[in-house]
Structure formats: structure tokens, C-alpha cells
Design an enzyme around this catalytic site. Structure first.
Site, mmCIF file in Angstrom:
data_model
loop_
_atom_site.group_PDB
_atom_site.id
_atom_site.type_symbol
_atom_site.label_atom_id
_atom_site.label_comp_id
_atom_site.label_asym_id
_atom_site.label_seq_id
_atom_site.Cartn_x
_atom_site.Cartn_y
_atom_site.Cartn_z
ATOM 1 N N GLY A 1 3.900 18.222 81.732
ATOM 2 C CA GLY A 1 4.274 18.187 80.321
ATOM 3 C C GLY A 1 5.301 19.252 80.006
ATOM 4 O O GLY A 1 5.453 20.232 80.727
ATOM 5 N N SER A 2 6.019 19.050 78.909
ATOM 6 C CA SER A 2 7.092 19.967 78.511
ATOM 7 C C SER A 2 6.509 21.300 78.076
ATOM 8 O O SER A 2 5.308 21.429 77.850
ATOM 9 C CB SER A 2 7.876 19.363 77.355
ATOM 10 O OG SER A 2 7.100 19.443 76.176
ATOM 11 N N SER A 3 7.381 22.304 77.966
ATOM 12 C CA SER A 3 6.925 23.636 77.569
ATOM 13 C C SER A 3 6.305 23.593 76.187
ATOM 14 O O SER A 3 5.373 24.313 75.881
ATOM 15 C CB SER A 3 8.088 24.612 77.583
ATOM 16 O OG SER A 3 9.136 24.154 76.775
ATOM 17 N N GLN B 1 2.676 21.986 76.601
ATOM 18 C CA GLN B 1 1.781 22.736 77.481
ATOM 19 C C GLN B 1 1.345 24.056 76.828
ATOM 20 O O GLN B 1 0.165 24.374 76.772
ATOM 21 C CB GLN B 1 2.481 22.970 78.828
ATOM 22 C CG GLN B 1 1.588 23.362 79.967
ATOM 23 C CD GLN B 1 0.615 22.276 80.389
ATOM 24 O OE1 GLN B 1 -0.130 21.735 79.584
ATOM 25 N NE2 GLN B 1 0.583 21.963 81.664
#
Lengths: 134, 405
Positions: free
Chosen positions: A62-64, A67
Site C-alpha cells: 500500500g501507498s505511504s 500504510q
């Protein structure tokens, strides 16, 4: 005294808790913030709680944005994992763990993954680079 | 990792607690990935998101006195004023978090562009430039199309880089990690910008590995919009911060150059049948729609022009939103496109993302049309279903209120 395995620190800290092993990568956005229960469909640990446990997983995903926000929402409610043991770390997971001050290690000595099972009690010391199965 | 005396001073807090915190995070990242040292950067882009953790982290750095040395451009959030005037009263909690996030980033010294395509305007790196970019469509574009060097940064690690002015040297900063190990023979007819949405979504479905791929068989150079679409989908459907197109992208004059002596770890084809299967699975059946949304990533002036040509003198049958940068909106006004689109009943909104809750709340549970698989994917969790079509077909659908084929 239990068996001790060496590992490498990513995020500092110590923890002693029950292990939960996931075969699938974990995205913290898809964990219910109020309970720590994984809600992602078709996931190895769907329906199980990671709250207060030492989470063992192959990698994050998942993207920053999702996450870090997922882990943050868990931590706000005291439902975050006590520590994380990861096989393949990525920049997003590393940043999230350090910022949320969740102890995290990788590069665990061979043999650990053959022995560790959900429900076992572990002691982890990131600075020392050790995991003990109690 | 070996630190210079200046870097050690930063870590020890001699340049403030905020900078020390940023450095501590970066050193931990560097040690995780076996970086040998820190290197200076000249550009940063932060995927600001105006979500809880984003605000918390920005305010924490600010409270510790951090300031950006290399001012980052930032992603869009919500244009509160425009949405309040034209869609609905954004809930208080949304207003609060958006305003507070903007204020925190402004005080940290960010450049408030609120645009997710900095690589096309405002923050365009040069070949070989070492930078720190987060944002899923930006990372593959700057690495692959331009040949600048960044890792797939988290928004938080990119903000740390903006504060220290440096990054740990690992991964895609190094020559050997930029070379391809996977060869993809494209045997499909790929030429339109929409074809690149499908190809970008298809590749990670067929191959899950994290190695850099090189695509062969593409004869015609993609447009900037084609490249933009390609990277956005590759890095959403999968985790692809860099790719090559043999004979087209700068580090791949030939297939051999792209591989740089690497053994080929895996080689496979993507055929027309594969792309048709992706389209079939992804794009949805025809049907009635409640609204239309474009701008994931933010649309360019060329796309605005194409939309204006189609809707000139006609009326949209459903709410139609075009999301872009404030500069592109200004230019659209100057070119007369804004007038055409507004007369048709459509909106061009600057500084806004398809994915920042709660701004699109009135559409939760309804059906829209878009040209972007990424837009569709991120809205699934809010119960918005998107039918995906090429931009021209999607605009026709927005006019008649229905996707007919």
C-alpha cells in the site's frame, strides 16, 4: 530458556508478546482501527487481531498515505502490534514503523520461520538484534 | 552507514530537534537498505494527503522546529472554497484537517502547488538529477521518462529529505539497480493514451516481481499524457517505480543498454488478448451514470482542450468534474476552454484530489465514469463504482448521462 535467533534492527525498541504469523503482506489501512482485526478479504489472517501482538509478515503493501495512516489510527486506539518482524521491507513500511515507534526487525536467522507459530510467546529486542521463542 | 561530521551533528541535535528527527528516520531507512552514505538532493515532492497521520507527522516536525531546506511541491487535497460553492458544505472535520494540514506545510516551508504532476510543471528534474519524490504517478515518470533518480519514497520520508536536504544512497540512486532484469515483449497495438492505462494495469497482473522491466515492441513514442497514465497505473496496480521502453526512454536506447549486462530473469509477452482481458475485467459494463470525474493524475491542458472540443455548444447530463493544477486552470481560462466547459455545465477545480475524503461524499454509493483505473480503484472503499472509458468516450457519456457501449 527458549531458543534465540539473530536479526537486524529497523526500528528500535523491545517487546514481549504473543506471535501472529501472516503469510500475506499486510496493509494497515485494511485493519479495523477499533479492534486490530484484519478485515481485508481473502487474506491469510482475515478476522484475526494483530493488537498487542508481535506481527510476523512477508512485507507491507500500500501507498505511504494508507500504510502510515492505518498504523497511526491503530496506535491512537492502543490497537497497534507490539512489534513487527518482516522479510522484505520497503521504504513506506520502514518510515511508518519508525515514525510510529513500533519496534521492527528484518533479516532473521534461518530456521526461525520454520519454528515460529501463531500463539507462541516471543521476546524481541531490536537494538540487540535478537528474537527469543519463550 | 558512514556520516560526515555535519550529518552526525544533525543527528546529534546540534541543528535542532526537528532536523534531528528527520535525519534519524533517514539513517534508519539507509541502514535497512544498506546505504553507504547520504547524498545531497536538489528537488523534493511530498504526497500530502490531509489525512490523520499526515497532519500529525507534519505538526510533530513543526513543533520540533523543522524547516525545509529543499522546498517540496505538494500533492492536492481539497479546494474547500470551490466545493462549498458548487457541490456541498464540506463537513467541519474535513475543513479542519485540510486547513490545518495546509497551514502546517506552509510553515514547514513547502511550496503549496497542490498538484500531483510536478514532473510536468513546477518541479521538473533533469536527467541524472538526484531527487526525493513521493506520489505513485510521479516516481515512475521522473525515473523512467526523464532519467532523474529517486527511490519510491513514502510521503514521510520525502518530507524528511526536504528538511535535511539529503537522502540515503541506495536502490534506484545506483546505476546497477536501474537496469532491467525483466523483458516484456508488447505484441499488442498500443498507441493511444488510454492504451497505456490498460498496459500499465496489465503488467503487474501478469508479473508480481519487483525487478525493473523493459518493454519492447513499442514503435510510437507515447505522449506526455500516455507516459503519465502508464506510470500511474503501473505503480497502483503494482509497485513499479521505474521501467524502460526500448528505443524510447533515455536509459534504454536499445534493449541491451536497458539490461546493461544483466541476465534476463524473466521474459514474457503482453498480447492484444491480454489487454482485452484487462479491459474486460477492469472497465465495467455500459450503464447509466450519476457523475463524471477526470484528473487522476491531474489532467493537462491538452486534455482540457480535447474535452472542450467535444462539449462545445452542448450540455453535460451529469455533474462533470475536471481536476487539475491551478496553473492549468488559469491557462484554460486564457484559452477560452474554461468558458466552454462551464457553459456546458462542467467544472474545472484546482488543487483537489479524487481521493481526499470527505470531499466527494455526495457521490458515495453512486456510479461515475472516468478514464482512470487508479481513480476507480481508490474509490472502491467509499462505495463509488466507476465505469472506465477513454476520455473522449467518457465525455460523450457525461453529456448523455449514460455509457452506451
Amino acid at each position: 530458556m527458549g531458543k534465540t535467533f539473530h536479526c537486524t534492527k529497523i526500528a528500535k525498541g523491545q517487546a514481549e508478546a504473543e506471535a501472529i504469523v501472516s503469510k500475506d503482506a499486510v496493509c494497515f489501512y485494511l485493519v479495523e482501527p477499533d479492534t486490530g482485526v484484519v478485515v481485508e478479504k481473502n487474506h491469510d489472517i482475515t478476522g484475526q487481531s494483530i493488537a498487542g501482538k508481535i506481527l510476523i509478515m512477508p512485507s507491507g503493501k500500500g501507498s505511504s498515505v494508507v500504510q502510515a495512516d492505518g498504523l497511526y489510527k491503530l496506535a491512537q486506539r492502543g490497537m497497534e502490534p507490539k512489534a513487527i518482524i518482516v522479510e522484505q521491507a520497503d521504504t513506506v513500511l520502514v518510515s511508518s514503523a519508525i515514525i510510529m515507534e513500533t519496534p521492527m526487525v528484518h533479516q532473521v536467522e534461518k530456521g526461525f520461520y520454520d519454528e515460529v507459530k501463531t500463539g507462541m510467546r516471543l521476546r524481541l529486542d531490536a537494538a540487540q538484534g535478537t528474537i527469543t521463542i519463550l | 552507514m558512514k556520516l560526515t561530521s555535519y550529518e552526525q551533528e544533525i543527528l546529534d541535535g546540534k541543528h535542532g530537534a526537528g532536523m534531528a528527527m528527520a535525519m534519524e528516520i533517514q539513517v534508519a531507512i539507509g541502514e535497512t537498505f544498506d546505504a553507504d552514505r547520504m547524498v545531497n538532493i536538489t528537488r523534493t515532492h511530498v504526497a500530502l494527503s490531509a489525512q490523520d497521520a499526515d497532519l500529525w507527522f507534519a505538526e510533530k516536525l513543526l513543533a520540533k522546529g523543522a524547516r525545509c531546506i529543499v522546498s517540496p511541491t505538494v500533492n492536492p487535497s481539497i479546494n474547500l472554497k470551490y466545493l462549498n460553492e458548487h457541490l456541498f458544505e464540506v463537513p467541519e472535520e474535513g475543513k479542519r484537517i485540510v486547513s490545518a494540514t495546509n497551514e502546517a506545510y506552509r510553515k514547514l516551508g513547502a511550496t503549496l502547488t497542490f498538484d500531483c504532476t510536478p514532473y510536468l510543471q513546477q518541479n521538473v528534474p533533469a536527467f541524472g538529477e538526484v531527487i526525493s519524490f513521493s506520489e505513485s504517478s510521479a516516481t515512475p515518470y521522473v525515473n523512467s521518462v526523464i532519467g532523474a533518480r529517486t527511490n519510491r519514497e513514502a510521503s514521510q520520508s520525502a518530507l524528511c529529505a526536504a528538511i535535511t536536504g539529503m537522502v540515503p544512497r541506495y536502490g534506484l540512486l545506483l546505476d546497477e539497480n536501474r537496469r532491467a532484469q525483466v523483458v516484456v515483449d508488447v505484441e499488442a497495438d498500443v498507441r493511444t493514451d488510454f492504451d497505456y492505462q490498460l498496459l500499465g494495469w496489465c503488467y503487474p497482473e501478469k508479473y508480481k516481481g519487483l525487478e525493473v522491466p523493459v518493454f519492447t515492441g513499442i514503435q510510437v513514442r507515447p505522449t506526455p499524457e500516455g507516459f503519465m497514465n502508464f506510470g500511474a497505473q503501473l505503480n497502483t496496480s503494482g509497485c513499479v517505480p521505474m521501467y524502460h521502453i526500448a528505443g524510447i526512454t533515455p536509459e534504454a536506447p536499445t534493449l541491451e543498454a536497458a539490461l546493461g549486462g544483466n541476465a534476463v530473469k524473466h521474459r514474457f509477452s503482453i498480447t492484444q488478448k491480454d489487454l482485452d482481458a484487462t479491459r474486460e475485467r477492469l472497465c465495467g459494463a455500459p450503464g447509466k451514470i450519476n457523475f463524471a470525474m477526470f484528473g487522476c493524475p491531474h489532467i493537462t491542458i491538452n486534455q482540457v482542450a480535447a474535452i472542450a472540443r467535444i462539449c462545445d455548444g452542448r450540455r453535460f447530463g451529469v455533474d462533470t468534474w475536471l481536476l487539475t493544477s491551478s496553473l492549468t486552470k488559469e491557462l484554460a481560462g486564457r484559452m477560452g476552454f474554461l468558458d466552454i466547459i462551464q457553459r456546458a455545465g462542467g467544472h474545472i477545480v484546482a488543487d483537489t484530489c479524487i481521493d481526499v475524503p470527505p470531499c466527494w461524499q455526495p457521490y458515495y454509493g453512486s456510479v461515475g465514469v472516468t478514464d482512470s483505473p487508479k481513480c476507480a480503484y481508490y474509490n472502491e472503499i467509499r462505495g463509488i463504482k466507476f465505469i472506465i472509458r477513454p476520455i473522449e468516450e467518457a465525455i460523450e457519456a457525461a453529456i448523455i448521462g449514460e455509457v452506451r457501449k
